[in-house]
Design a protein around this motif. Structure first.
Motif, PDB file in Angstrom:
ATOM      1  N   ASP A  39       0.832  -1.212   0.000  1.00  0.00           N
ATOM      2  CA  ASP A  39       0.000   0.000   0.000  1.00  0.00           C
ATOM      3  C   ASP A  39       0.869   1.265   0.000  1.00  0.00           C
ATOM      4  O   ASP A  39       0.552   2.272  -0.650  1.00  0.00           O
ATOM      5  N   ARG A  42       2.166   1.825  -3.427  1.00  0.00           N
ATOM      6  CA  ARG A  42       1.110   2.321  -4.307  1.00  0.00           C
ATOM      7  C   ARG A  42       0.877   3.829  -4.134  1.00  0.00           C
ATOM      8  O   ARG A  42       0.495   4.529  -5.066  1.00  0.00           O
ATOM      9  N   ARG A  43       1.077   4.300  -2.901  1.00  0.00           N
ATOM     10  CA  ARG A  43       0.908   5.747  -2.669  1.00  0.00           C
ATOM     11  C   ARG A  43       2.174   6.528  -2.983  1.00  0.00           C
ATOM     12  O   ARG A  43       2.125   7.647  -3.511  1.00  0.00           O
TER      13      ARG A  43
END
Length: 342
Positions: A39, A42-43
């Motif tokens: 995550d 992904r950011r």
């Protein structure tokens, strides 16, 4: 040998590099990412790409600003002779032949940046000098009379009676409309300059059949009945009289009524009569009047004798000059201010 060729053909690496690759894979075989790593990636990856794009846009904007600012700074420096020389403008001036080329010995800008002939500064100085001289000359020419009068009036004292020792008066014949023009002239007979003020006072005196209640004095203005008088713009508030010079005060008599006429019986048509002389005033031998002239002279079957004496008194209060307007009984005296004598 075949294994070596297979490994090299598979990855394009030799056997040593493949062995190192396997060792590294085995060293991290048991390692696992922490929870949330995916995550985070992904950011983080899109954010990093956005920062790179912003940095690229900022660099492009800075380059555009520098590209437009350099010509503007050079133009202002060359046109206005400003001493402002930012680092960018300094680099630009160095590219034209050195950082000191745009500076004079005293550190001032010569305006030679971007000038192939090197004459911009000299022409600018000449133009400024010529403009200054032209402005000074025109302003001096336009106001030379007023400035000269005001400056001299400060140093020249007021005229005294001994200085204004020469006066004259002249009266012209009536024109077609019956208007009579006259001039008072006052001269400085001393050897030093003096100043006269612009205030003018005329005093009329009625004589004979003239009616003092029907005589007035007004200042001449443009468009009034005394068109032959000088324009009011020629009046001066203070006038310096050099030795031997003079000034004028002009007037015009504009009649409003004619003098009364007499009949054959000796009576005036206007209701006034001339008293007959007393017996004591008769000459016993000739039978004619010898004395006792009446206050209003009347001519037999003619016009009553009336006149107006116009007197101008100068600033000193004692210098006076008079002019007589004949055949004048009622009317208006238009007078000018002080006018320089031609």
């Amino acid at each position: 040998m075949n294994h070596h060729l297979d490994d090299q053909g598979l990855e394009g690496l030799d056997s040593d590099e493949l062995a190192l690759r396997r060792m590294l894979h085995q060293a991290v075989l048991d390692m696992e990412p922490r929870d949330g790593t995916l995550d985070h990636l992904r950011r983080a990856v899109p954010a990093r790409r956005a920062r790179k794009r912003q940095a690229a846009v900022g660099m492009a904007a800075a380059a555009l600003f520098i590209g437009t600012a350099i010509p503007a700074v050079i133009h202002v420096s060359a046109a206005g002779g400003s001493d402002a020389n930012p680092a960018i403008a300094g680099q630009a001036s160095q590219s034209q032949g050195g950082a000191s080329q745009g500076k004079g010995p005293d550190g001032g800008s010569t305006g030679k940046v971007g000038d192939s002939s090197g004459k911009t500064d000299e022409q600018g100085k000449e133009s400024s000098s010529e403009a200054g001289q032209t402005k000074g000359t025109s302003s001096t020419g336009a106001s030379s009379g007023s400035e000269s009068s005001s400056t001299s009036a400060v140093t020249a004292p007021a005229c005294t009676a001994s200085q204004l020792g020469s006066t004259s008066a002249g009266v012209d014949v009536p024109d077609a409309a019956g208007t009579v023009y006259g001039t008072f002239r006052v001269a400085n007979v001393s050897g030093t300059a003096c100043t006269v003020a612009g205030a003018v006072t005329l005093t009329p005196t009625a004589q004979g059949a003239a009616d003092a209640t029907k005589i007035s004095v007004v200042e001449h203005v443009s468009g009034d009945a005394a068109a032959g008088l000088p324009d009011p713009s020629l009046y001066v508030t203070q006038h310096v009289l050099a030795p031997g010079s003079a000034y004028d005060v002009k007037f015009a008599w504009v009649p409003s009524e004619t003098c009364p006429t007499t009949s054959s019986s000796g009576g005036a048509t206007g209701g006034e009569s001339s008293p007959s002389p007393t017996p004591t005033e008769q000459d016993s031998t000739a039978g004619a009047t010898t004395s006792g002239v009446t206050s209003q002279m009347l001519t037999e079957d003619g016009t009553a004798d009336g006149s107006v004496v116009v007197t101008y008194t100068a600033d000193d209060g004692s210098t006076a000059v008079s002019a007589t307007v004949s055949n004048a009984c009622a009317g208006v005296i238009y007078r000018t201010g002080v006018v320089a004598s031609s």
